[in-house]
Design a protein around this motif. Structure first.
Motif, PDB file in Angstrom:
ATOM      1  N   GLU A  53     -17.388 -10.206  12.654  1.00 18.06           N
ATOM      2  CA  GLU A  53     -16.167  -9.804  13.343  1.00 18.06           C
ATOM      3  C   GLU A  53     -15.100 -10.812  13.252  1.00 18.06           C
ATOM      4  N   ASN A  54     -15.390 -12.102  13.271  1.00 17.83           N
ATOM      5  CA  ASN A  54     -14.490 -13.251  12.958  1.00 17.83           C
ATOM      6  C   ASN A  54     -13.939 -13.130  11.606  1.00 17.83           C
ATOM      7  N   GLN A  55     -14.567 -12.622  10.446  1.00 19.82           N
ATOM      8  CA  GLN A  55     -14.035 -12.765   9.192  1.00 19.82           C
ATOM      9  C   GLN A  55     -13.189 -11.545   9.094  1.00 19.82           C
ATOM     10  N   LEU A  56     -13.455 -10.385   9.728  1.00 20.74           N
ATOM     11  CA  LEU A  56     -12.468  -9.336   9.886  1.00 20.74           C
ATOM     12  C   LEU A  56     -11.122  -9.949  10.428  1.00 20.74           C
ATOM     13  N   TYR A  57     -11.336 -10.554  11.613  1.00 25.40           N
ATOM     14  CA  TYR A  57     -10.079 -11.073  12.237  1.00 25.40           C
ATOM     15  C   TYR A  57      -9.295 -12.064  11.439  1.00 25.40           C
ATOM     16  N   ALA A  58      -9.794 -12.734  10.761  1.00 26.24           N
ATOM     17  CA  ALA A  58      -9.444 -13.723   9.877  1.00 26.24           C
ATOM     18  C   ALA A  58      -8.636 -12.941   8.723  1.00 26.24           C
ATOM     19  N   GLN A  59      -9.359 -11.677   8.196  1.00 22.24           N
ATOM     20  CA  GLN A  59      -8.497 -10.837   7.259  1.00 22.24           C
ATOM     21  C   GLN A  59      -7.356 -10.472   7.870  1.00 22.24           C
ATOM     22  N   PHE A  60      -7.500  -9.810   9.029  1.00 18.97           N
ATOM     23  CA  PHE A  60      -6.374  -9.112   9.678  1.00 18.97           C
ATOM     24  C   PHE A  60      -5.257 -10.402   9.891  1.00 18.97           C
TER      25      PHE A  60
END
Length: 285
Positions: free
Chosen positions: A176-183
């Protein structure tokens, strides 16, 4: 009163990387500049104030400042600090192993949420040792792969900072945090042309609802709030440190009309663009 002409340009640095240690560095005059490079300040001691964009921070001992490229910085006269100043550009960061990309994205793509981080003695000592080693490497006579060695040190520093940062304490390596960072990375690249949550959700391969929920869990702010925040931050910088007409700023940010921009700005900043600029120009520093 701070004149718009007082905005200074940050000097270009070799290889897009530098690190220095300052003892009682003092700012004698009011000056403001827009960062060309990301900057980390590791302060051992200090007094005074620094304004980043339009937020004022006290300069204190055992503190980290994370300032992203594009942000506006000005130190109050007579402010001074002892500590490290590290600057790096995106082209230098590309030398770091990709496993640290998530740390950089979360810390610097949403820098206003992590602008200052207080340090306990253990973390201060550990980071100081890493900065000292990196400074030693930086000062060496140039050799093959020196830049890669320094990039490796920077990776370790960024991972350590991410661990210290309480907002990442729950595990910045989670999916989830990887997705957030990508966002956050996508926002920084596309905020002028993409303003809808659905646009970013599509790029990430998830639903708009899931992206909003994910944003709230990772930052306590909704996805739309993060997108609008990036636009408002850039608008404030233009209003503060350029003399560009409102119409031109609206065009640069891809608004259909000055009225649309003014309505958006007032809704999100609780003040009109003209009033915001007038307020800033009448603040003495």
């Amino acid at each position: 009163m701070l004149a718009l002409s007082n905005l200074a340009a940050e000097k270009e640095i070799k290889n897009s990387f530098s690190i220095h240690f300052f003892e009682y560095k003092e700012y004698e005059q009011a000056s403001a500049y827009r960062l060309t490079y990301n900057r980390i300040l590791l302060l051992n001691s200090g007094i005074g104030e620094v304004t980043i964009d339009d937020e004022v921070f006290e300069i204190t001992a055992n503190t980290l400042f994370l300032i992203a490229k594009g942000q506006l910085v000005r130190f109050k006269p007579k402010s001074k600090f002892t500590g490290y100043e590290l600057s790096f550009g995106d082209c230098f960061w590309e030398r770091t192993p990709s496993s640290a990309n998530n740390c950089k994205a979360v810390l610097f793509n949403d820098a206003s949420a992590n602008q200052t981080i207080p340090l306990n003695k253990e973390d201060q000592d550990e980071l100081s040792a890493l900065f000292k080693s990196l400074l030693y490497e930086f000062k060496k006579e140039e050799y093959i792969n020196q830049l890669d060695a320094m990039a490796a040190y920077l990776k370790i520093i960024m991972i350590k900072i991410a661990n210290v940062n309480h907002s990442l304490a729950k595990g910045f390596d989670s999916f989830e945090n990887q997705l957030y960072a990508q966002f956050l990375g996508l926002i920084s690249k596309n905020y002028k042309t993409s303003r809808e949550v659905a646009d970013y959700a599509r790029l990430l391969g998830i639903s708009a609802r899931k992206l909003t929920d994910l944003s709230k869990r990772c930052s306590d702010r909704g996805a739309k709030e993060l997108i609008n925040g990036q636009i408002i931050a850039e608008a404030k910088r233009s209003l503060q440190f350029t003399s560009n007409p409102i119409k031109e700023i609206a065009f640069q940010l891809n608004f259909a009309s000055p009225d649309q921009f003014s309505h958006f700005f007032k809704k999100n900043a609780q003040v009109s663009p003209l009033d915001y600029r007038a307020l800033f120009l009448n603040i003495g520093i």
